[in-house]
Write an enzyme that holds these catalytic residues in place. Structure first.
Site, PDB file in Angstrom:
ATOM      1  N   ASP A  18      14.983   3.383   4.366  1.00  0.00           N
ATOM      2  CA  ASP A  18      14.017   2.636   3.532  1.00  0.00           C
ATOM      3  C   ASP A  18      14.719   2.017   2.330  1.00  0.00           C
ATOM      4  O   ASP A  18      14.609   0.806   2.086  1.00  0.00           O
ATOM      5  CB  ASP A  18      12.923   3.580   2.990  1.00  0.00           C
ATOM      6  CG  ASP A  18      11.840   3.843   4.007  1.00  0.00           C
ATOM      7  OD1 ASP A  18      12.092   3.630   5.198  1.00  0.00           O
ATOM      8  OD2 ASP A  18      10.744   4.271   3.594  1.00  0.00           O
ATOM      9  N   ALA A  75      10.343   3.337  -2.279  1.00  0.00           N
ATOM     10  CA  ALA A  75      11.702   2.781  -2.425  1.00  0.00           C
ATOM     11  C   ALA A  75      11.642   1.423  -3.113  1.00  0.00           C
ATOM     12  O   ALA A  75      12.505   1.093  -3.933  1.00  0.00           O
ATOM     13  CB  ALA A  75      12.373   2.674  -1.059  1.00  0.00           C
ATOM     14  N   ALA A  76      10.612   0.633  -2.806  1.00  0.00           N
ATOM     15  CA  ALA A  76      10.489  -0.689  -3.443  1.00  0.00           C
ATOM     16  C   ALA A  76      10.253  -0.527  -4.942  1.00  0.00           C
ATOM     17  O   ALA A  76      10.838  -1.264  -5.750  1.00  0.00           O
ATOM     18  CB  ALA A  76       9.354  -1.488  -2.804  1.00  0.00           C
ATOM     19  N   PRO A 133       0.837  -1.211   0.000  1.00  0.00           N
ATOM     20  CA  PRO A 133       0.000   0.000   0.000  1.00  0.00           C
ATOM     21  C   PRO A 133       0.868   1.255   0.000  1.00  0.00           C
ATOM     22  O   PRO A 133       1.931   1.276   0.637  1.00  0.00           O
ATOM     23  CB  PRO A 133      -0.807  -0.114   1.303  1.00  0.00           C
ATOM     24  CG  PRO A 133      -0.181  -1.191   2.105  1.00  0.00           C
ATOM     25  CD  PRO A 133       0.673  -2.029   1.196  1.00  0.00           C
ATOM     26  N   GLY A 150       3.906   3.767   5.223  1.00  0.00           N
ATOM     27  CA  GLY A 150       5.024   3.394   6.093  1.00  0.00           C
ATOM     28  C   GLY A 150       5.716   2.100   5.740  1.00  0.00           C
ATOM     29  O   GLY A 150       6.573   1.632   6.483  1.00  0.00           O
ATOM     30  N   LEU A 151       5.376   1.499   4.583  1.00  0.00           N
ATOM     31  CA  LEU A 151       5.980   0.211   4.236  1.00  0.00           C
ATOM     32  C   LEU A 151       7.017   0.328   3.117  1.00  0.00           C
ATOM     33  O   LEU A 151       7.467  -0.687   2.574  1.00  0.00           O
ATOM     34  CB  LEU A 151       4.904  -0.813   3.856  1.00  0.00           C
ATOM     35  CG  LEU A 151       3.897  -1.164   4.958  1.00  0.00           C
ATOM     36  CD1 LEU A 151       2.949  -2.268   4.491  1.00  0.00           C
ATOM     37  CD2 LEU A 151       4.591  -1.612   6.240  1.00  0.00           C
ATOM     38  N   GLY A 152       7.375   1.544   2.767  1.00  0.00           N
ATOM     39  CA  GLY A 152       8.459   1.733   1.796  1.00  0.00           C
ATOM     40  C   GLY A 152       8.051   1.485   0.353  1.00  0.00           C
ATOM     41  O   GLY A 152       8.877   1.060  -0.464  1.00  0.00           O
ATOM     42  N   SER A 153       6.789   1.778   0.017  1.00  0.00           N
ATOM     43  CA  SER A 153       6.325   1.475  -1.348  1.00  0.00           C
ATOM     44  C   SER A 153       7.149   2.218  -2.408  1.00  0.00           C
ATOM     45  O   SER A 153       7.456   1.655  -3.461  1.00  0.00           O
ATOM     46  CB  SER A 153       4.849   1.827  -1.500  1.00  0.00           C
ATOM     47  OG  SER A 153       4.664   3.215  -1.313  1.00  0.00           O
TER      48      SER A 153
HETATM   49  O1  PMV Z   1       6.932   5.976   6.207  1.00  0.00           O
HETATM   50  P1  PMV Z   1       8.190   5.694   5.466  1.00  0.00           P
HETATM   51  O2  PMV Z   1       8.241   4.310   4.905  1.00  0.00           O
HETATM   52  O3  PMV Z   1       8.460   6.711   4.408  1.00  0.00           O
HETATM   53  O4  PMV Z   1       9.396   5.751   6.522  1.00  0.00           O
HETATM   54  C1  PMV Z   1       9.904   6.989   6.947  1.00  0.00           C
HETATM   55  C2  PMV Z   1      10.929   6.820   8.037  1.00  0.00           C
HETATM   56  C3  PMV Z   1      11.320   8.130   8.712  1.00  0.00           C
HETATM   57  O5  PMV Z   1      12.252   7.796   9.727  1.00  0.00           O
HETATM   58  C4  PMV Z   1      10.122   8.806   9.339  1.00  0.00           C
HETATM   59  C5  PMV Z   1      11.955   9.106   7.727  1.00  0.00           C
HETATM   60  C6  PMV Z   1      13.349   8.725   7.276  1.00  0.00           C
HETATM   61  O6  PMV Z   1      13.817   9.360   6.312  1.00  0.00           O
HETATM   62  O7  PMV Z   1      13.992   7.851   7.871  1.00  0.00           O
END
Ligand code: PMV
Length: 296
Positions: free
Chosen positions: A142, A100-101, A91, A95-98
């Protein structure tokens, strides 16, 4: 149609240390290999195209940027008359790195299509450039955990060590709150109140260092307690939200050892450490009953 040039990359969760990792504190993240973004190229008759199966027209400017720099760096002329297709189980904005993946899978697909070989470090550097495009000041956690597809102990610009603890044997749930939230907004709000947030950020850093030992010792009671403490501190820097707080309280009431948001917060996913496999199953049922998507 056979997918000749196909590549994929996993989702990730941050177990401990999000946000603080932007300010030089360590964080621990793991890939979720079962949940992936897949990219492939197939012939079409009307020129190069990019097509994503995601609804709502995702922002593909990062993909275009990756293709442009790939062509420039490796002397590739026109793109062939093919469609670069994207199918993702991850999704977005949760917060699951979509993001970057997607960048990682596209890079690997282009490598196959054009016969270019790159090291994991080189792939990671390309993906990081795209992360910067979207997030401004990403820590790099990520892209690194996703490109290496290994659990990591990560410190920005210093250290990313493969973490040998057997994290995948933990009775861990990953649940999507269904609330979408942009990383860049949460990160810039934390920065805007840095003076007030800094003591909490440093406390998160100390907690991550403790979590290393708890994870290596597979001490689930301490891991759970540290997750709860990490969540308390994340609430303190104002990156949680009502629904996640409510779900976490529910999980703890129903026997979980610990729970916290994962990633940038303000929605997105949360993780729960169940007491055992049986407790994990009943917690999954609880969240499904609430209408939430249990990712893992
Ligand atoms: O929500 P995501 O998957 O984009 O993770 C962000 C992680 C943070 O620590 C909030 C930001 C970062 O650059 O590390």
């Amino acid at each position: 149609m056979p997918c000749t040039y196909e590549a994929s990359a996993p989702a990730k969760v941050i177990l401990f240390g999000e946000h603080a990792v932007v300010y030089g504190e360590p964080a621990i993240a793991v890939p979720i290999s079962r949940i992936r973004t897949r990219v492939w190229m197939e012939p079409n008759e009307s020129g190069f195209a990019i097509q994503s199966d995601a609804g709502g027209g995702p922002d593909l400017s990062g993909v275009q940027q990756l293709i442009n720099s790939f062509r420039e760096d490796f002397g590739i002329g026109e793109m062939p008359s093919e469609t670069l297709r994207i199918a993702s189980q991850i999704p977005i904005a949760s917060g699951l790195g979509s993001g970057a993946a997607l960048s990682c899978a596209v890079t690997k697909c282009l490598m196959k299509r054009f016969g270019v070989s790159l090291t994991a470090d080189e792939i990671n550097a390309r993906v990081y450039e795209i992360e910067k495009l979207y997030h401004g000041t990403p820590s790099g956690i990520d892209n690194t955990v996703i490109c290496y597809e290994k659990p990591l102990y990560f410190i920005k610009n210093r250290e990313s060590r493969i973490f040998s603890a057997d994290i995948h044997s933990l009775p861990l749930l990953v649940v999507d709150s269904g609330i979408r939230s942009r990383t860049v907004d949460a990160v810039s709000d934390v920065r805007a109140h840095f003076d007030k947030n800094e003591p909490l950020i440093r406390q998160i850093g100390s907690l991550v260092r403790e979590a290393v030992y708890a994870l290596l010792a597979e001490d689930e009671e301490i891991i759970g307690a540290l997750m709860n403490e990490n969540q308390r501190l994340l609430r303190g820097i104002d990156v949680s939200c009502g629904l996640i707080d409510e779900c976490i309280a529910d999980a703890l009431r129903h026997g979980a050892r610990g729970a916290k948001l994962t990633g940038a917060g303000r929605g997105g996913n949360f993780i729960v450490l169940a007491k055992d496999a049986e407790n994990a199953e009943s917690l999954r049922a609880l969240f499904r009953k609430k209408g939430l998507n249990v990712i893992l």
